[in-house]
Write an enzyme that holds these catalytic residues in place. Structure first.
Site, PDB file in Angstrom:
ATOM      1  N   LYS A 276      -0.209  -3.337   5.112  1.00  0.00           N
ATOM      2  CA  LYS A 276      -1.312  -2.778   4.327  1.00  0.00           C
ATOM      3  C   LYS A 276      -2.149  -3.899   3.680  1.00  0.00           C
ATOM      4  CE  LYS A 276       1.179   1.499   3.290  1.00  0.00           C
ATOM      5  NZ  LYS A 276       1.531   2.468   2.225  1.00  0.00           N
TER       6      LYS A 276
ATOM      7  N   THR B  26       9.963   4.332   0.277  1.00  0.00           N
ATOM      8  CA  THR B  26       8.528   4.243  -0.046  1.00  0.00           C
ATOM      9  C   THR B  26       8.297   3.550  -1.390  1.00  0.00           C
ATOM     10  OG1 THR B  26       8.236   6.329   1.125  1.00  0.00           O
ATOM     11  CG2 THR B  26       6.421   5.622  -0.272  1.00  0.00           C
TER      12      THR B  26
ATOM     13  N   TYR C 152      -3.755   9.780   7.121  1.00  0.00           N
ATOM     14  CA  TYR C 152      -2.987  10.324   6.004  1.00  0.00           C
ATOM     15  C   TYR C 152      -3.274  11.816   5.782  1.00  0.00           C
ATOM     16  CZ  TYR C 152      -1.243   5.715   4.546  1.00  0.00           C
ATOM     17  OH  TYR C 152      -0.579   4.510   4.483  1.00  0.00           O
TER      18      TYR C 152
ATOM     19  N   HIS D 260       3.337   0.298   6.236  1.00  0.00           N
ATOM     20  CA  HIS D 260       3.490   1.696   6.645  1.00  0.00           C
ATOM     21  C   HIS D 260       4.203   1.722   7.982  1.00  0.00           C
ATOM     22  CE1 HIS D 260       2.584   5.845   7.733  1.00  0.00           C
ATOM     23  NE2 HIS D 260       2.346   5.352   8.934  1.00  0.00           N
TER      24      HIS D 260
ATOM     25  N   ARG E 122      12.145   1.966   9.890  1.00  0.00           N
ATOM     26  CA  ARG E 122      12.132   2.591   8.562  1.00  0.00           C
ATOM     27  C   ARG E 122      13.250   2.042   7.692  1.00  0.00           C
ATOM     28  NH1 ARG E 122       8.665   6.360   7.332  1.00  0.00           N
ATOM     29  NH2 ARG E 122       9.988   7.480   5.865  1.00  0.00           N
TER      30      ARG E 122
ATOM     31  N   ARG F 108      10.152  -3.605   1.630  1.00  0.00           N
ATOM     32  CA  ARG F 108       9.521  -3.115   0.386  1.00  0.00           C
ATOM     33  C   ARG F 108      10.276  -3.591  -0.852  1.00  0.00           C
ATOM     34  NH1 ARG F 108       8.485   2.729   3.058  1.00  0.00           N
ATOM     35  NH2 ARG F 108       6.302   2.505   3.661  1.00  0.00           N
TER      36      ARG F 108
ATOM     37  N   GLU G  79       0.132   8.397  15.586  1.00  0.00           N
ATOM     38  CA  GLU G  79      -0.443   7.216  14.938  1.00  0.00           C
ATOM     39  C   GLU G  79      -0.762   6.113  15.956  1.00  0.00           C
ATOM     40  OE1 GLU G  79       2.371   6.412  11.788  1.00  0.00           O
ATOM     41  OE2 GLU G  79       1.806   8.247  10.733  1.00  0.00           O
TER      42      GLU G  79
ATOM     43  N   PHE H 123      -2.312  11.619  -5.126  1.00  0.00           N
ATOM     44  CA  PHE H 123      -2.464  10.219  -4.738  1.00  0.00           C
ATOM     45  C   PHE H 123      -3.329  10.030  -3.492  1.00  0.00           C
ATOM     46  CE2 PHE H 123       1.537  11.717  -2.816  1.00  0.00           C
ATOM     47  CZ  PHE H 123       1.400  11.315  -1.491  1.00  0.00           C
TER      48      PHE H 123
ATOM     49  N   ASN I 254       2.926  -0.971  -1.401  1.00  0.00           N
ATOM     50  CA  ASN I 254       4.281  -1.120  -0.846  1.00  0.00           C
ATOM     51  C   ASN I 254       4.261  -1.861   0.497  1.00  0.00           C
ATOM     52  OD1 ASN I 254       3.234   0.934   0.680  1.00  0.00           O
ATOM     53  ND2 ASN I 254       4.913   2.365   0.360  1.00  0.00           N
TER      54      ASN I 254
HETATM   55  P1  CMP Z   1       3.101   5.320   3.464  1.00  0.00           P
HETATM   56  O1  CMP Z   1       4.382   5.135   4.185  1.00  0.00           O
HETATM   57  O2  CMP Z   1       1.925   4.550   3.947  1.00  0.00           O
HETATM   58  O3  CMP Z   1       2.704   6.884   3.496  1.00  0.00           O
HETATM   59  C1  CMP Z   1       1.954   7.500   2.471  1.00  0.00           C
HETATM   60  C2  CMP Z   1       1.688   6.567   1.328  1.00  0.00           C
HETATM   61  O4  CMP Z   1       1.240   7.172   0.144  1.00  0.00           O
HETATM   62  C3  CMP Z   1       2.982   5.898   0.950  1.00  0.00           C
HETATM   63  O5  CMP Z   1       3.345   4.959   1.938  1.00  0.00           O
HETATM   64  C4  CMP Z   1       2.638   5.322  -0.423  1.00  0.00           C
HETATM   65  O6  CMP Z   1       2.094   4.019  -0.350  1.00  0.00           O
HETATM   66  C5  CMP Z   1       1.533   6.238  -0.917  1.00  0.00           C
HETATM   67  N1  CMP Z   1       1.912   6.985  -2.116  1.00  0.00           N
HETATM   68  C6  CMP Z   1       1.343   6.839  -3.308  1.00  0.00           C
HETATM   69  N2  CMP Z   1       1.888   7.676  -4.188  1.00  0.00           N
HETATM   70  C7  CMP Z   1       2.840   8.383  -3.539  1.00  0.00           C
HETATM   71  C8  CMP Z   1       3.751   9.408  -3.926  1.00  0.00           C
HETATM   72  N3  CMP Z   1       3.796   9.876  -5.159  1.00  0.00           N
HETATM   73  N4  CMP Z   1       4.588   9.889  -2.976  1.00  0.00           N
HETATM   74  C9  CMP Z   1       4.540   9.426  -1.706  1.00  0.00           C
HETATM   75  N5  CMP Z   1       3.676   8.450  -1.280  1.00  0.00           N
HETATM   76  C10 CMP Z   1       2.841   7.934  -2.198  1.00  0.00           C
END
Ligand code: CMP
Length: 143
Positions: free
Chosen positions: A9, A91, A49, A115, A85, A102, A126, A57, A112
């Site tokens: 990211k 996350t 997304y 992705h 993963r 992470r 994706e 968010f 974080n």
């Molecule tokens: P990612 O794996 O890219 O998928 C969705 C992204 O939303 C996640 O990583 C986080 O960076 C972001 N995000 C921000 N806030 C939240 C939340 N409360 N719950 C889940 N994802 C979040």
């Protein structure tokens, strides 16, 4: 053999972590079959997304992911989706297991650093969203 979509990211690229993150997947034995750097358009970010539309968010997430370049890749290997993963960790960096990407580099839930697709269906979707078929390189790694 399985394929998954991974993306360093904007925070990871800005902090010069792209090489380190790519290296972890190479060293783990995955084959990189697609790799590129680009800035995600708002339209593409909203598609990527899409499952989070309406969540609090969502807008900050789209703002963030379009704020600077990302490094996107497709890797191939045994159990690539679940293994990647596991390597990324939870996350929320605070909840990510020690030694995961992470845990090592993430700042917060938004920043974080990486992705990764969470299922075979997401991986297929994706990869198709970010890579054209001709951008995926088929090659033999045996020397
Ligand atoms: P990612 O794996 O890219 O998928 C969705 C992204 O939303 C996640 O990583 C986080 O960076 C972001 N995000 C921000 N806030 C939240 C939340 N409360 N719950 C889940 N994802 C979040």
């Amino acid at each position: 053999m399985e394929r998954t979509y991974l993306m360093v990211k904007p925070d990871g690229v800005q902090r010069n972590l792209a090489g380190e993150i790519i290296s972890r997947f190479e060293k783990r034995g995955f084959k990189i079959i697609g790799l590129k750097m680009f800035k995600i358009t708002r339209d593409l970010a909203e598609k990527h997304y899409g499952e989070h539309v309406g969540k609090p968010f969502f807008e900050p997430l789209v703002d963030f992911i379009t704020s600077g370049p990302v490094v996107a890749m497709v890797i191939e290997g045994k159990n690539a989706i679940s293994a990647a993963r596991e390597m990324m960790g939870a996350t929320d960096p605070l909840k990510a297991a020690p030694g995961t990407i992470r845990n090592s580099f993430g700042i917060d839930m938004g920043r974080n650093v990486i992705h990764g697709s969470d299922s075979p269906a997401s991986a297929a979707r994706e990869i198709g969203l970010f890579f054209k078929e001709e951008e995926l390189v088929v090659y033999n790694r045996d020397l």
